[in-house]
Design a protein around this motif. Structure first.
Motif, short mmCIF file in Angstrom:
data_model
loop_
_atom_site.label_atom_id
_atom_site.label_comp_id
_atom_site.label_asym_id
_atom_site.label_seq_id
_atom_site.Cartn_x
_atom_site.Cartn_y
_atom_site.Cartn_z
N THR A 1 55.38 28.18 -46.66
CA THR A 1 54.62 27.53 -45.72
C THR A 1 53.39 27.02 -46.84
O THR A 1 52.86 27.35 -47.91
CB THR A 1 53.76 28.66 -44.73
OG1 THR A 1 52.82 29.48 -45.50
CG2 THR A 1 54.79 28.99 -44.11
N VAL A 2 52.87 25.73 -46.16
CA VAL A 2 51.83 25.05 -46.74
C VAL A 2 50.48 24.87 -46.02
O VAL A 2 50.98 24.40 -44.74
CB VAL A 2 52.31 23.78 -47.32
CG1 VAL A 2 51.11 22.97 -47.90
CG2 VAL A 2 53.47 23.82 -48.38
N ASP A 3 49.56 25.76 -46.47
CA ASP A 3 48.29 25.45 -45.75
C ASP A 3 47.85 24.17 -45.85
O ASP A 3 47.20 24.05 -47.12
CB ASP A 3 47.31 26.59 -45.77
CG ASP A 3 46.07 26.72 -45.12
OD1 ASP A 3 45.47 25.57 -44.66
OD2 ASP A 3 45.79 27.74 -44.82
N ASP A 4 47.74 23.34 -44.94
CA ASP A 4 47.30 21.87 -45.35
C ASP A 4 46.18 21.96 -45.77
O ASP A 4 45.38 20.84 -46.52
CB ASP A 4 47.61 20.85 -44.13
CG ASP A 4 49.08 20.65 -44.04
OD1 ASP A 4 49.75 20.87 -45.05
OD2 ASP A 4 49.69 20.46 -42.91
N ALA A 5 45.18 22.53 -45.18
CA ALA A 5 43.65 22.56 -45.45
C ALA A 5 43.37 22.91 -46.64
O ALA A 5 42.70 22.53 -47.48
CB ALA A 5 42.64 23.21 -44.45
N VAL A 6 44.11 24.16 -47.04
CA VAL A 6 43.78 24.73 -48.37
C VAL A 6 44.43 23.73 -49.36
O VAL A 6 43.78 23.47 -50.39
CB VAL A 6 44.56 25.91 -48.61
CG1 VAL A 6 44.49 26.36 -50.02
CG2 VAL A 6 43.90 27.09 -47.76
N VAL B 1 44.24 31.80 -53.96
CA VAL B 1 45.45 31.54 -53.19
C VAL B 1 46.20 30.77 -54.57
O VAL B 1 45.75 30.42 -55.59
CB VAL B 1 44.93 30.04 -52.38
CG1 VAL B 1 46.41 29.53 -51.82
CG2 VAL B 1 44.23 30.50 -51.54
N GLU C 1 54.32 25.29 -51.80
CA GLU C 1 53.79 26.60 -50.79
C GLU C 1 52.41 26.88 -51.18
O GLU C 1 51.91 26.70 -52.50
CB GLU C 1 54.81 27.75 -51.03
CG GLU C 1 54.97 28.20 -52.55
CD GLU C 1 55.97 28.98 -52.72
OE1 GLU C 1 56.99 29.25 -51.89
OE2 GLU C 1 56.27 29.86 -53.60
N THR C 2 51.95 27.61 -50.38
CA THR C 2 50.31 28.06 -50.59
C THR C 2 50.75 29.54 -50.04
O THR C 2 50.93 29.84 -49.25
CB THR C 2 49.52 27.44 -49.81
OG1 THR C 2 49.63 27.46 -48.38
CG2 THR C 2 48.97 25.94 -50.35
N ARG C 3 50.20 30.63 -51.13
CA ARG C 3 50.42 32.03 -50.83
C ARG C 3 49.03 32.69 -50.96
O ARG C 3 48.61 32.51 -52.19
CB ARG C 3 51.51 32.46 -51.53
CG ARG C 3 52.91 31.88 -51.46
CD ARG C 3 53.99 32.66 -52.07
NE ARG C 3 53.82 32.11 -53.55
CZ ARG C 3 54.25 32.70 -54.56
NH1 ARG C 3 55.00 33.98 -54.41
NH2 ARG C 3 54.08 32.36 -55.77
N PRO C 4 48.52 33.10 -49.96
CA PRO C 4 47.34 34.04 -50.48
C PRO C 4 47.71 35.25 -51.38
O PRO C 4 48.58 35.75 -51.50
CB PRO C 4 47.00 34.80 -49.07
CG PRO C 4 47.76 34.14 -47.99
CD PRO C 4 48.94 33.49 -48.87
#
Length: 181
Positions: free
Chosen positions: A30-35, A82, A74-77
């Motif tokens: 998933t891609v956190d668009d804001a991040v 991140v 992808e963005t992963r915590p």
């Protein structure tokens, strides 16, 4: 009597399909668009600042700089940080010969940036690059989620740097971008 024996098998198949679907969806990158929107400027700056000595360095051309494009996979915590998995393409670009010229560069380089949020936005902590040659696929699989690695290996790619090179120099769209010599 035959139908009675089929129900446990069908129920078992349904459970397996549901579990596999849950696992695949849970593993989807998933891609956190804001991040991504906030973290890409410092990532782009890091990419350009850590460019490689290129062929235009001693060319006599003015304003030699690296221009890069990225596709976030992808963005992963990662705790308070991140991990941003992306594919980057960069060109060494300079003004000259009635437009822009490109020298050295690279295409489709998978990398994972580890960033953290600060008062002023995100800051780059480190970067991991995919290995070349026979180490490419194993390193991509180790760096990205299962689905993210499949996207990278399958050819996910950003637009070429030539698409944004004129804007990087404050020039109008359609400015010619040619290879050096």
């Amino acid at each position: 009597m035959g139908n009675v024996k089929r129900w446990p098998v069908l129920a078992g198949v349904g459970v397996v399909v549901a579990a596999a679907t849950w696992w695949i969806v849970d593993e989807m990158p998933t891609v956190d668009d804001a991040v991504a929107r906030e973290a890409l400027p410092p990532i782009d700056e890091h990419l350009r600042a850590n460019g490689w000595a290129g062929t235009l360095t001693d060319s006599g051309l003015t304003e030699v700089r690296w221009v890069c494009t990225q596709k976030v996979i992808e963005t992963r915590p990662d705790g308070d940080r991140v991990k941003i998995g992306l594919v980057a393409s960069c060109d060494e670009v300079a003004k000259g010969h009635g437009g822009l010229v490109t020298g050295s560069g690279f295409r489709r380089q998978p990398m994972v940036y580890r960033v953290e949020r600060t008062r002023d936005g995100y800051r780059v902590l480190d970067r991991e690059l995919a290995k070349d040659g026979s180490g490419y696929s194993p390193s991509v699989k180790a760096m990205f989620s299962w689905v993210g690695a499949r996207r990278v290996i399958g050819g996910a790619s950003p637009d070429g740097p030539e698409t944004v090179s004129p804007a990087a120099f404050g020039l109008p769209p359609g400015t010619p971008v040619r290879a050096w010599r």
